[in-house]
Design an enzyme around this catalytic site. Structure first.
Site, PDB file in Angstrom:
ATOM      1  CE1 TYR A  51      37.544  46.334  58.358  1.00 16.76           C
ATOM      2  CE2 TYR A  51      35.356  45.150  58.133  1.00 16.76           C
ATOM      3  CZ  TYR A  51      36.361  46.220  57.687  1.00 16.76           C
ATOM      4  OH  TYR A  51      36.125  46.846  56.105  1.00 16.76           O
ATOM      5  CD  GLU A  53      40.300  49.358  58.247  1.00 21.73           C
ATOM      6  OE1 GLU A  53      40.456  50.346  59.043  1.00 21.73           O
ATOM      7  OE2 GLU A  53      39.611  49.615  57.350  1.00 21.73           O
ATOM      8  CG  ASP A 197      50.975  38.636  37.529  1.00 22.90           C
ATOM      9  OD1 ASP A 197      50.882  37.553  38.128  1.00 22.90           O
ATOM     10  OD2 ASP A 197      49.867  39.281  37.084  1.00 22.90           O
ATOM     11  CB  THR A 223      46.340  34.075  41.737  1.00 22.36           C
ATOM     12  OG1 THR A 223      46.795  33.357  40.792  1.00 22.36           O
ATOM     13  CG2 THR A 223      45.855  35.354  41.240  1.00 22.36           C
ATOM     14  CE  LYS A 226      45.288  32.484  37.400  1.00 22.06           C
ATOM     15  NZ  LYS A 226      44.958  33.534  38.536  1.00 22.06           N
ATOM     16  NE  ARG A 232      39.702  32.691  42.496  1.00 17.05           N
ATOM     17  CZ  ARG A 232      39.065  33.145  41.573  1.00 17.05           C
ATOM     18  NH1 ARG A 232      37.868  32.454  41.330  1.00 17.05           N
ATOM     19  NH2 ARG A 232      39.049  34.413  40.908  1.00 17.05           N
TER      20      ARG A 232
END
Length: 415
Positions: A51, A53, A197, A223, A226, A232
């Site tokens: 984790y 953050e 985008d 992203t 693609k 992902r």
């Protein structure tokens, strides 16, 4: 026997079946690709346990020295790859990257300009069923009915009238390049920010096969799968003056702990995309798309805008008397995986559609070229002209399976 096969054979069996499907079918969904074995390895690494953050050097948890190292590496590689001043590699999806960008630079109720979903835009570019259309006042722009491309004069008129805070461009089903300098000039003229985008064509930009929006836009989102062939996830780029606002909007604005395993895989993908062979790959994607488009038209199919200058092709199935859904299902039964899609001024519902969206990134990743594109076009035309012919589908499916097995799938055969 792997740990997964031993401990959960049901899930292992599903994954094995999916691997077989990917190997024996032809993937022509424009938004899908194959990650390399190195990207997959990083995605499945022990970094998934941590984790983290916050940002490098400013974490809310201890034990993040290696998280800082890999995230810093991903940031620097992204900046170098796209020539950007600032990069945030934490967004977990393109939608979240756009949400963070909107939050950073606009307030709920502000006016935006965005390409309408049915014209090739994205849900997050103002669809009324999406957060973007619910929280912001999106004024949609469309493509010209005759040319089926964006008319910049019309965009300029809409912008002058609406006075948007942000102009959004980029698309999910638009086969042509956008005029980034013209969009930037319009944004400047009306005092708006420009957000591009580039989720669909980021890999083409990285490989030098598509103009870059980075010099012209205030914010660029994408992203990382693609055409970029990464995991992902997503990425946001901006000018240094906007970096702090963007970072704050990502965390704590829209996300909590970042997915460090995905960030490591992004770093791997950015490193792969910086290599000379990736430039050749990006150029081949565009070349294959042009060849496929020409062959489809020679086979009697109508393409939206008359062709493509990217990786993406949009077929108008209505001229064949069938819907996009029927076309998608007929091709799937033949071992060719595409997706139904609306076409400009579509009279069918978004669930049924009149179009079929296809692309060449995944097949190019498997080493296919011009000859293979012409063979694929022949199969597509054969199936779509007789979508109810069971003999047609079965015959093509057998040919496709044998054909596909001859082209290794990255990430599977090189693991």
């Amino acid at each position: 026997m792997s740990a997964l096969q031993e401990r959960d054979p049901e899930v292992a069996a599903v994954i094995a079946a999916e691997q077989k499907r990917q190997t024996e079918t032809l993937e022509i969904i424009a938004s899908e690709n194959y990650a390399s074995a190195a990207v997959l390895e990083a995605t499945g690494s022990v970094l998934t346990n941590k984790y983290a953050e916050g940002y490098p050097g400013k974490r809310y948890y201890a034990g993040n020295a290696h998280s800082d190292e890999v995230e810093s590496l991903a940031i620097e590689r992204a900046k170098a790859l796209f020539g950007a001043e600032h990069a945030n590699v934490q967004p977990t999806s393109g939608a979240e990257a756009n949400m963070a960008a909107y939050l950073a630079f606009a307030d709920p109720g502000d006016t935006f300009l965005g390409l309408e979903l049915t014209q090739g835009g994205h849900l997050t570019h103002g669809s009324p069923v999406n957060f973007s259309g619910r929280l912001y006042n999106f004024v949609p722009y469309s493509v010209d009915r005759e040319t089926e491309v964006v008319d910049m004069a019309t965009v300029a008129e809409l912008a002058a009238e609406a006075k948007p805070r942000i102009i959004v461009t980029g698309a999910t089903a638009y086969p042509r390049q956008f005029d980034f300098p013209a969009f930037a000039q319009i944004a400047q003229d009306v005092g708006a920010l420009l957000l591009v985008d580039m989720s669909h064509f980021a890999g083409l930009v990285a490989g030098g096969a598509h103009p870059s929006p980075v010099p012209h836009a205030d914010i660029v989102t994408t992203t990382t799968h693609k055409t970029l062939r990464g995991p992902r996830g997503a990425l946001a780029l901006t000018k240094e003056e906007h970096g702090a606002a963007l970072d704050k909007a990502v965390f704590p604005g829209t996300q909590g702990g970042p997915h460090m395993h995905s960030i490591a895989a992004k770093a791997v993908a950015f490193g792969e995309a910086a290599k000379p062979e990736f430039q050749a790959y990006a150029a081949k994607i565009v070349e294959n798309a042009a060849t496929l488009a020409d062959a489809l038209q020679e086979g009697g199919l109508r393409l939206v805008s008359g062709g493509t200058d990217t990786h993406l092709i949009l077929i108008d199935c209505s001229t064949l008397g069938i819907s996009g859904m029927k076309a998608q299902n007929a091709l799937q039964g033949s071992g060719i995986i595409a997706n139904k899609n609306t076409i400009p001024y579509d009279e069918r519902s978004p669930f049924v559609t009149s179009g079929l969206r296809i692309g060449t990134p995944a097949l190019t990743s498997r080493g296919m070229g011009a000859d293979e594109m012409r063979r694929l076009a022949a199969w597509i035309a054969h199936v779509l002209k007789d979508p109810d012919g069971e003999g047609v589908r079965e015959g093509v499916r057998q040919e496709v399976a044998e054909f596909a097995r001859a082209y290794p799938v990255p990430g599977i055969t090189d693991a």
